[in-house]
Design an enzyme around this catalytic site. Sequence first.
Site, mmCIF file in Angstrom:
data_model
loop_
_atom_site.group_PDB
_atom_site.id
_atom_site.type_symbol
_atom_site.label_atom_id
_atom_site.label_comp_id
_atom_site.label_asym_id
_atom_site.label_seq_id
_atom_site.Cartn_x
_atom_site.Cartn_y
_atom_site.Cartn_z
ATOM 1 N N CYS A 132 0.820 -1.226 0.000
ATOM 2 C CA CYS A 132 0.000 0.000 0.000
ATOM 3 C C CYS A 132 0.845 1.264 0.000
ATOM 4 O O CYS A 132 0.342 2.352 -0.288
ATOM 5 C CB CYS A 132 -0.948 -0.014 1.189
ATOM 6 S SG CYS A 132 -1.989 -1.471 1.207
ATOM 7 N N HIS A 161 -3.828 7.054 3.048
ATOM 8 C CA HIS A 161 -4.141 5.733 2.502
ATOM 9 C C HIS A 161 -5.504 5.315 3.047
ATOM 10 O O HIS A 161 -5.788 5.469 4.239
ATOM 11 C CB HIS A 161 -3.055 4.748 2.936
ATOM 12 C CG HIS A 161 -3.363 3.337 2.550
ATOM 13 N ND1 HIS A 161 -3.834 2.993 1.298
ATOM 14 C CD2 HIS A 161 -3.285 2.173 3.257
ATOM 15 C CE1 HIS A 161 -4.016 1.686 1.248
ATOM 16 N NE2 HIS A 161 -3.699 1.166 2.426
ATOM 17 N N ASN A 213 -10.110 -0.518 0.042
ATOM 18 C CA ASN A 213 -8.648 -0.410 0.089
ATOM 19 C C ASN A 213 -8.071 -0.867 -1.250
ATOM 20 O O ASN A 213 -8.075 -2.057 -1.556
ATOM 21 C CB ASN A 213 -8.097 -1.258 1.238
ATOM 22 C CG ASN A 213 -6.586 -1.137 1.390
ATOM 23 O OD1 ASN A 213 -5.899 -0.638 0.492
ATOM 24 N ND2 ASN A 213 -6.067 -1.598 2.500
HETATM 25 N N1 COA Z 1 -18.004 -9.598 9.167
HETATM 26 C C1 COA Z 1 -18.453 -9.906 10.400
HETATM 27 N N2 COA Z 1 -17.637 -10.237 11.403
HETATM 28 C C2 COA Z 1 -16.319 -10.268 11.158
HETATM 29 C C3 COA Z 1 -15.789 -9.966 9.905
HETATM 30 C C4 COA Z 1 -16.691 -9.633 8.884
HETATM 31 N N3 COA Z 1 -16.279 -9.317 7.645
HETATM 32 N N4 COA Z 1 -14.447 -10.070 9.948
HETATM 33 C C5 COA Z 1 -14.140 -10.426 11.213
HETATM 34 N N5 COA Z 1 -15.272 -10.558 11.941
HETATM 35 C C6 COA Z 1 -15.404 -10.922 13.343
HETATM 36 C C7 COA Z 1 -14.210 -11.671 13.889
HETATM 37 O O1 COA Z 1 -14.322 -13.053 13.596
HETATM 38 C C8 COA Z 1 -14.316 -11.388 15.361
HETATM 39 O O2 COA Z 1 -15.307 -12.250 15.907
HETATM 40 P P1 COA Z 1 -15.156 -12.838 17.410
HETATM 41 O O3 COA Z 1 -15.150 -11.618 18.303
HETATM 42 O O4 COA Z 1 -16.365 -13.688 17.549
HETATM 43 O O5 COA Z 1 -13.863 -13.564 17.423
HETATM 44 C C9 COA Z 1 -14.873 -9.979 15.421
HETATM 45 O O6 COA Z 1 -15.458 -9.735 14.131
HETATM 46 C C10 COA Z 1 -13.823 -8.921 15.693
HETATM 47 O O7 COA Z 1 -12.711 -9.187 14.866
HETATM 48 P P2 COA Z 1 -11.444 -8.231 14.845
HETATM 49 O O8 COA Z 1 -10.473 -8.744 13.843
HETATM 50 O O9 COA Z 1 -10.973 -8.019 16.267
HETATM 51 O O10 COA Z 1 -12.129 -6.872 14.346
HETATM 52 P P3 COA Z 1 -11.498 -5.445 14.182
HETATM 53 O O11 COA Z 1 -12.296 -4.460 14.924
HETATM 54 O O12 COA Z 1 -10.004 -5.469 14.418
HETATM 55 O O13 COA Z 1 -11.743 -5.155 12.632
HETATM 56 C C11 COA Z 1 -10.477 -5.120 10.607
HETATM 57 C C12 COA Z 1 -11.161 -5.995 11.659
HETATM 58 C C13 COA Z 1 -9.801 -6.049 9.607
HETATM 59 C C14 COA Z 1 -11.545 -4.297 9.918
HETATM 60 C C15 COA Z 1 -9.445 -4.179 11.285
HETATM 61 O O14 COA Z 1 -8.666 -4.920 12.197
HETATM 62 C C16 COA Z 1 -8.563 -3.495 10.310
HETATM 63 O O15 COA Z 1 -8.984 -2.731 9.473
HETATM 64 N N6 COA Z 1 -7.243 -3.732 10.449
HETATM 65 C C17 COA Z 1 -6.297 -3.091 9.565
HETATM 66 C C18 COA Z 1 -6.311 -3.836 8.271
HETATM 67 C C19 COA Z 1 -5.660 -3.053 7.205
HETATM 68 O O16 COA Z 1 -5.764 -1.868 7.166
HETATM 69 N N7 COA Z 1 -5.000 -3.788 6.313
HETATM 70 C C20 COA Z 1 -4.380 -3.199 5.219
HETATM 71 C C21 COA Z 1 -3.216 -2.419 5.645
HETATM 72 S S1 COA Z 1 -2.700 -1.530 4.303
#
Ligand code: COA
Length: 319
Positions: free
Chosen positions: A113, A246, A276
Amino acid sequence: MIHSRIAATGSYLPAKVVSNSDLEKLVDTSDEWIRTRTGIERRHIAADGEGTVDMAEHAARRAIEAAGLKPSDIDFIAFGTTTPDLVFPNCGVLLQQRLGCLGGPAFSLETACAGFLYALSIADKYVRSGEARRALVVGAERLSSITDWTDRTTAILFADGAGAVVLEPSPTAGILSTHLHADGQYKDLLYCSRPGEGSGVNRQPRIVMSGSEVFKVAVTRLGQSVDEALAANGLDRSALDWLVPHQANIRIIQAIARRLELPMEKVILTIQDHGNTSAASVPLALDAAVRDGRIRRGELLLLEAFGGGFTWGSALVRY
Ligand code: COA
């Protein structure tokens, strides 16, 4: 002394739009979860047969036209992508052939990214040295081809598109500074698997991510990065007109805006419509705000990006 400035911007998004509701049919998720956790509402996905260079060509031609130039004026191409059409020739060379501006250096780099910012930083140095006069800087991705559409933790995030800028020499500084960083100790938190090791049904290369860990490091490193950019230029955050971040997650963007004490009206947001798009995300956001008249000549912009590796960086730009 020669400086470089952004002469013009361009971008391209594929026609097909996939909404959060569409994704509800593919994986166990909901529109409400995706909106509140990421800020994404919809995203563009490339058509069958539409490649990274196809999208980049549209964006590049729009930037070149907006600069009042011809494709043959371009003498340097730096192309950020993690989804090249071929292993080689690189996407910069493929784009050069499409544009017919043969002979100058053309290359792609895969810093995820942060790819556009890495490409911008290199092109800026070539223009400032006088070795390039009209540099095309591109970020383009077809992330849909490395997305595991059965994995709800990544399928909701990534999308396709392309953005480009033309850099030209200038007596006054347009690109005030660029700062690039990488920390390979985080390689396992976000990567694309090798063929045969993927998690998808066809075991194709697929994005693998530890979302919450990526989130924490991104906020910390991007915070340091924006502080670094301002300090290097002896500027206070109040000098900024726009943050062009970003577009990975609205909550990461809000955290950086809070650190800069910038109201969200001063942050260019496209994540709701684009998702993204990795290396394409910053130039896509920049072009959107230039074309709708929000970003004007003379304003001070802070561009930042963070991605797999981890790689990250910033550019402070007087537009
Ligand atoms: N829909 C519904 N539930 C989902 C899901 C989806 N698409 N994806 C994950 N979950 C669930 C998980 O299984 C978890 O369930 P549990 O509590 O029963 O275990 C719960 O939601 C929370 O998951 P978590 O990973 O802690 O959520 P989060 O608040 O961290 O959000 C992201 C997840 C991926 C949106 C977030 O972590 C994020 O954006 N991270 C950065 C990623 C990024 O920017 N990547 C590119 C970098 S350039």
